[in-house]
Structures are given as structure tokens and as C-alpha cells.
Design a protein around this motif. Structure first.
Motif, PDB file in Angstrom:
ATOM      1  N   LEU A  77     -44.465  31.018  64.384  1.00 31.38           N
ATOM      2  CA  LEU A  77     -44.210  32.380  64.836  1.00 31.38           C
ATOM      3  C   LEU A  77     -44.314  33.305  63.630  1.00 31.38           C
ATOM      4  CD1 LEU A  77     -43.281  34.351  67.036  1.00 31.38           C
ATOM      5  CD2 LEU A  77     -40.943  33.865  66.344  1.00 31.38           C
ATOM      6  N   HIS A  78     -45.242  34.244  63.675  1.00 30.94           N
ATOM      7  CA  HIS A  78     -45.440  35.176  62.572  1.00 30.94           C
ATOM      8  C   HIS A  78     -44.755  36.497  62.908  1.00 30.94           C
ATOM      9  CE1 HIS A  78     -48.274  32.623  60.469  1.00 30.94           C
ATOM     10  NE2 HIS A  78     -48.825  32.361  61.634  1.00 30.94           N
ATOM     11  N   VAL A  79     -43.776  36.874  62.095  1.00 31.15           N
ATOM     12  CA  VAL A  79     -43.064  38.132  62.293  1.00 31.15           C
ATOM     13  C   VAL A  79     -43.424  39.036  61.120  1.00 31.15           C
ATOM     14  CG1 VAL A  79     -40.820  39.233  62.515  1.00 31.15           C
ATOM     15  CG2 VAL A  79     -41.194  36.956  63.457  1.00 31.15           C
ATOM     16  N   PRO A  80     -44.074  40.172  61.380  1.00 26.25           N
ATOM     17  CA  PRO A  80     -44.450  41.048  60.269  1.00 26.25           C
ATOM     18  C   PRO A  80     -43.228  41.689  59.640  1.00 26.25           C
ATOM     19  CG  PRO A  80     -44.935  42.106  62.355  1.00 26.25           C
ATOM     20  CD  PRO A  80     -44.485  40.712  62.665  1.00 26.25           C
ATOM     21  N   GLY A  81     -43.328  41.979  58.355  1.00 32.15           N
ATOM     22  CA  GLY A  81     -42.248  42.654  57.661  1.00 32.15           C
ATOM     23  C   GLY A  81     -42.236  44.137  57.979  1.00 32.15           C
ATOM     24  N   LEU A  82     -41.364  44.855  57.311  1.00 35.38           N
ATOM     25  CA  LEU A  82     -41.270  46.284  57.525  1.00 35.38           C
ATOM     26  C   LEU A  82     -42.525  46.977  56.997  1.00 35.38           C
ATOM     27  CD1 LEU A  82     -37.592  46.841  56.387  1.00 35.38           C
ATOM     28  CD2 LEU A  82     -38.450  46.728  58.715  1.00 35.38           C
ATOM     29  N   GLY A  83     -42.978  47.961  57.712  1.00 35.38           N
ATOM     30  CA  GLY A  83     -44.152  48.707  57.302  1.00 35.38           C
ATOM     31  C   GLY A  83     -44.215  50.027  58.029  1.00 35.38           C
ATOM     32  N   ASP A 135     -47.087  51.277  59.608  1.00 35.21           N
ATOM     33  CA  ASP A 135     -47.966  51.299  60.769  1.00 35.21           C
ATOM     34  C   ASP A 135     -47.595  50.280  61.847  1.00 35.21           C
ATOM     35  OD1 ASP A 135     -48.686  49.007  59.468  1.00 35.21           O
ATOM     36  OD2 ASP A 135     -50.798  49.525  59.252  1.00 35.21           O
ATOM     37  N   GLY A 136     -46.673  49.371  61.575  1.00 36.78           N
ATOM     38  CA  GLY A 136     -46.271  48.386  62.556  1.00 36.78           C
ATOM     39  C   GLY A 136     -47.201  47.189  62.657  1.00 36.78           C
ATOM     40  N   LEU A 137     -48.277  47.201  61.909  1.00 39.30           N
ATOM     41  CA  LEU A 137     -49.225  46.096  61.945  1.00 39.30           C
ATOM     42  C   LEU A 137     -49.161  45.247  60.685  1.00 39.30           C
ATOM     43  CD1 LEU A 137     -52.312  47.979  63.415  1.00 39.30           C
ATOM     44  CD2 LEU A 137     -50.702  46.509  64.624  1.00 39.30           C
ATOM     45  N   VAL A 138     -49.114  45.904  59.541  1.00 42.46           N
ATOM     46  CA  VAL A 138     -49.096  45.205  58.260  1.00 42.46           C
ATOM     47  C   VAL A 138     -47.760  45.490  57.595  1.00 42.46           C
ATOM     48  CG1 VAL A 138     -50.209  44.961  56.025  1.00 42.46           C
ATOM     49  CG2 VAL A 138     -51.586  45.427  58.039  1.00 42.46           C
TER      50      VAL A 138
END
Length: 70
Positions: free
Chosen positions: A22-28, A30-33
């Protein structure tokens, strides 16, 4: 008969997906990277250093903050 077939297909799909990471993106922004933990740490250290420098220059000449509410 159809319900059993659907339930078995869903069960097989759930078992197949359970093994995937499960890949959970970090804070950013744009919400993508997201930012890496190293970038977040670097930013936090930079903010701390800047705050310390500002406080040191503010109080260097005996300046005092007026704590009374206005």
C-alpha cells in the motif's frame, strides 16, 4: 447460485490485493507527489534555525516584547 460465484470472485480478488504493498503519499501541495521524510526534516531544521536567528537578533540589543494585550 450467482451470489456464491460473486462472493468467491470477490474473495479471490481480496486475497490477490492483500499481498500488494500500500503506497501512501506524503504531504505535498498537489496531492499527487509527496515530500520525502528527508525533505520534511530539512525544512523543519531550516525553520528552526531561522527562528533562532531571528530571536537572537531581536533580543540582542535588549529588546523586550510587550506582553500586554491591546
Amino acid at each position: 447460485m450467482q451470489l456464491t460465484a460473486v462472493c468467491s470472485c470477490v474473495w479471490i480478488l481480496a486475497e490477490a490485493v492483500a499481498g500488494l504493498p500500500l503506497h501512501v503519499p506524503g504531504l505535498g501541495f498537489d496531492g499527487l507527489v509527496g515530500y520525502t521524510p528527508i525533505q520534511m526534516t530539512r525544512n523543519a531544521i531550516g525553520v528552526a534555525q531561522t527562528t533562532e536567528d531571528y530571536g537572537a537578533s531581536f533580543f540582542a540589543n535588549g529588546a523586550a516584547h510587550d506582553w500586554r494585550s491591546r
